[in-house]
Design a protein around this motif. Structure first.
Motif, PDB file in Angstrom:
ATOM      1  N   VAL A   3       0.840  -0.922   0.203  1.00  0.00           N
ATOM      2  CA  VAL A   3       0.029  -0.331  -0.257  1.00  0.00           C
ATOM      3  C   VAL A   3       0.518   0.896   0.269  1.00  0.00           C
ATOM      4  N   GLY A   4       1.081   2.071  -0.774  1.00  0.00           N
ATOM      5  CA  GLY A   4       1.167   3.452  -0.900  1.00  0.00           C
ATOM      6  C   GLY A   4       1.323   4.459  -0.410  1.00  0.00           C
ATOM      7  N   PRO A   5       1.921   5.144   0.119  1.00  0.00           N
ATOM      8  CA  PRO A   5       2.141   6.090   0.987  1.00  0.00           C
ATOM      9  C   PRO A   5       1.048   7.865   0.749  1.00  0.00           C
ATOM     10  N   GLN A   6       1.135   7.657  -0.189  1.00  0.00           N
ATOM     11  CA  GLN A   6      -0.636   8.941  -1.023  1.00  0.00           C
ATOM     12  C   GLN A   6      -1.474   8.370  -1.219  1.00  0.00           C
ATOM     13  N   THR A   7      -2.789   8.454  -1.279  1.00  0.00           N
ATOM     14  CA  THR A   7      -4.242   8.088  -1.873  1.00  0.00           C
ATOM     15  C   THR A   7      -4.307   9.012  -2.983  1.00  0.00           C
ATOM     16  N   ALA A   8      -4.580   8.760  -3.741  1.00  0.00           N
ATOM     17  CA  ALA A   8      -4.997   9.179  -5.312  1.00  0.00           C
ATOM     18  C   ALA A   8      -6.929   9.563  -5.411  1.00  0.00           C
ATOM     19  N   ASP A   9      -6.716  10.543  -6.073  1.00  0.00           N
ATOM     20  CA  ASP A   9      -8.158  10.757  -6.694  1.00  0.00           C
ATOM     21  C   ASP A   9      -8.538   9.572  -7.588  1.00  0.00           C
ATOM     22  N   CYS A  10      -9.945   9.629  -7.154  1.00  0.00           N
ATOM     23  CA  CYS A  10     -10.612   8.577  -7.687  1.00  0.00           C
ATOM     24  C   CYS A  10     -11.866   8.386  -8.069  1.00  0.00           C
ATOM     25  N   THR A  11     -12.992   7.797  -8.515  1.00  0.00           N
ATOM     26  CA  THR A  11     -14.799   7.852  -8.879  1.00  0.00           C
ATOM     27  C   THR A  11     -15.209   6.521  -8.869  1.00  0.00           C
ATOM     28  N   GLY A  12     -15.874   6.031  -7.672  1.00  0.00           N
ATOM     29  CA  GLY A  12     -16.144   4.992  -7.657  1.00  0.00           C
ATOM     30  C   GLY A  12     -17.691   5.375  -7.646  1.00  0.00           C
ATOM     31  N   VAL A  13     -18.726   5.433  -6.952  1.00  0.00           N
ATOM     32  CA  VAL A  13     -20.135   5.623  -7.080  1.00  0.00           C
ATOM     33  C   VAL A  13     -20.138   7.490  -6.847  1.00  0.00           C
ATOM     34  N   ALA A  14     -19.397   7.722  -6.364  1.00  0.00           N
ATOM     35  CA  ALA A  14     -19.016   9.643  -6.200  1.00  0.00           C
ATOM     36  C   ALA A  14     -17.401   9.478  -6.583  1.00  0.00           C
TER      37      ALA A  14
ATOM     38  N   ASN B 194       3.064  -1.383 -11.580  1.00  0.00           N
ATOM     39  CA  ASN B 194       2.696  -0.075 -11.178  1.00  0.00           C
ATOM     40  C   ASN B 194       1.461  -0.014 -10.071  1.00  0.00           C
ATOM     41  N   TRP B 195       0.898   1.819  -9.150  1.00  0.00           N
ATOM     42  CA  TRP B 195       0.462   1.244  -8.016  1.00  0.00           C
ATOM     43  C   TRP B 195      -0.678   1.687  -8.948  1.00  0.00           C
ATOM     44  N   THR B 196      -1.730   0.844  -8.651  1.00  0.00           N
ATOM     45  CA  THR B 196      -3.557   0.372  -9.292  1.00  0.00           C
ATOM     46  C   THR B 196      -4.277   1.341  -7.676  1.00  0.00           C
ATOM     47  N   ASN B 197      -5.992   1.784  -8.513  1.00  0.00           N
ATOM     48  CA  ASN B 197      -6.734   2.381  -7.376  1.00  0.00           C
ATOM     49  C   ASN B 197      -7.247   1.720  -6.861  1.00  0.00           C
TER      50      ASN B 197
ATOM     51  N   GLN C  21      -3.116   3.362  -3.270  1.00  0.00           N
ATOM     52  CA  GLN C  21      -2.264   3.058  -4.196  1.00  0.00           C
ATOM     53  C   GLN C  21      -1.854   1.310  -3.743  1.00  0.00           C
ATOM     54  N   VAL C  22      -2.554   0.889  -4.702  1.00  0.00           N
ATOM     55  CA  VAL C  22      -2.235  -0.448  -3.794  1.00  0.00           C
ATOM     56  C   VAL C  22      -1.754  -1.142  -5.583  1.00  0.00           C
TER      57      VAL C  22
ATOM     58  N   PRO D 186      -1.079   8.270   5.812  1.00  0.00           N
ATOM     59  CA  PRO D 186      -0.015   9.466   4.307  1.00  0.00           C
ATOM     60  C   PRO D 186       1.194   8.886   5.622  1.00  0.00           C
ATOM     61  N   GLY D 187       2.105   8.720   4.790  1.00  0.00           N
ATOM     62  CA  GLY D 187       2.790   9.034   4.264  1.00  0.00           C
ATOM     63  C   GLY D 187       3.671   7.823   4.484  1.00  0.00           C
ATOM     64  N   TYR D 188       3.221   6.884   4.624  1.00  0.00           N
ATOM     65  CA  TYR D 188       4.027   5.297   5.448  1.00  0.00           C
ATOM     66  C   TYR D 188       3.178   4.367   4.810  1.00  0.00           C
ATOM     67  N   GLU D 189       4.161   3.952   3.610  1.00  0.00           N
ATOM     68  CA  GLU D 189       4.744   2.302   3.004  1.00  0.00           C
ATOM     69  C   GLU D 189       4.124   1.517   3.583  1.00  0.00           C
ATOM     70  N   TYR D 190       3.251   0.653   3.093  1.00  0.00           N
ATOM     71  CA  TYR D 190       3.070  -0.758   4.204  1.00  0.00           C
ATOM     72  C   TYR D 190       3.181  -1.735   3.325  1.00  0.00           C
TER      73      TYR D 190
END
Length: 115
Positions: free
Chosen positions: A39-50, A64-67, A56-57, A79-83
């Protein structure tokens, strides 16, 4: 003919029990697999239902990272940690129309590295 009736008579309770068991014990989820997620250190904007923020996994360091649109039960993201996580996946028998067909549950947090 009498032997046939006896056989059928003896089989009926077994068949009835099998039918009742099928009808009354349908599982909500089926047993699943285990996966390792990075799991990446930042989240990303994405669209599900909203519009939302997605983790980022990836499953391998070379990918490559995927939503990731679902949540991982038992995991709290910071945030700020890679898991590196060991996760159990289970198929959901009757998922909601706007939800995932897979349930993710944290088994073990293998590592948490400041990035």
């Amino acid at each position: 003919m009498k032997k046939m009736k006896t056989i059928l008579k003896g089989a009926f309770p077994v068949l009835a029990l099998a039918v009742l068991t099928q009808c009354t014990t349908t599982p909500k989820t089926t047993s699943g697999d285990q996966k390792t997620f990075i799991v990446g250190p930042q989240t990303a904007d994405c669209t599900g239902v909203a519009p939302m923020k997605c983790l980022q996994v990836k499953e391998n360091a070379s990918e490559n990272w995927t939503n990731f649109y679902s949540n991982i039960e038992g995991f709290t993201y910071e945030p700020g940690y890679e898991y590196v996580l060991q996760v159990k996946t289970e198929k959901i028998a009757n998922p909601p129309a706007d939800g995932s067909s897979i349930k993710y549950t944290l088994i073990k947090q293998i590592s948490k590295t400041k990035k």
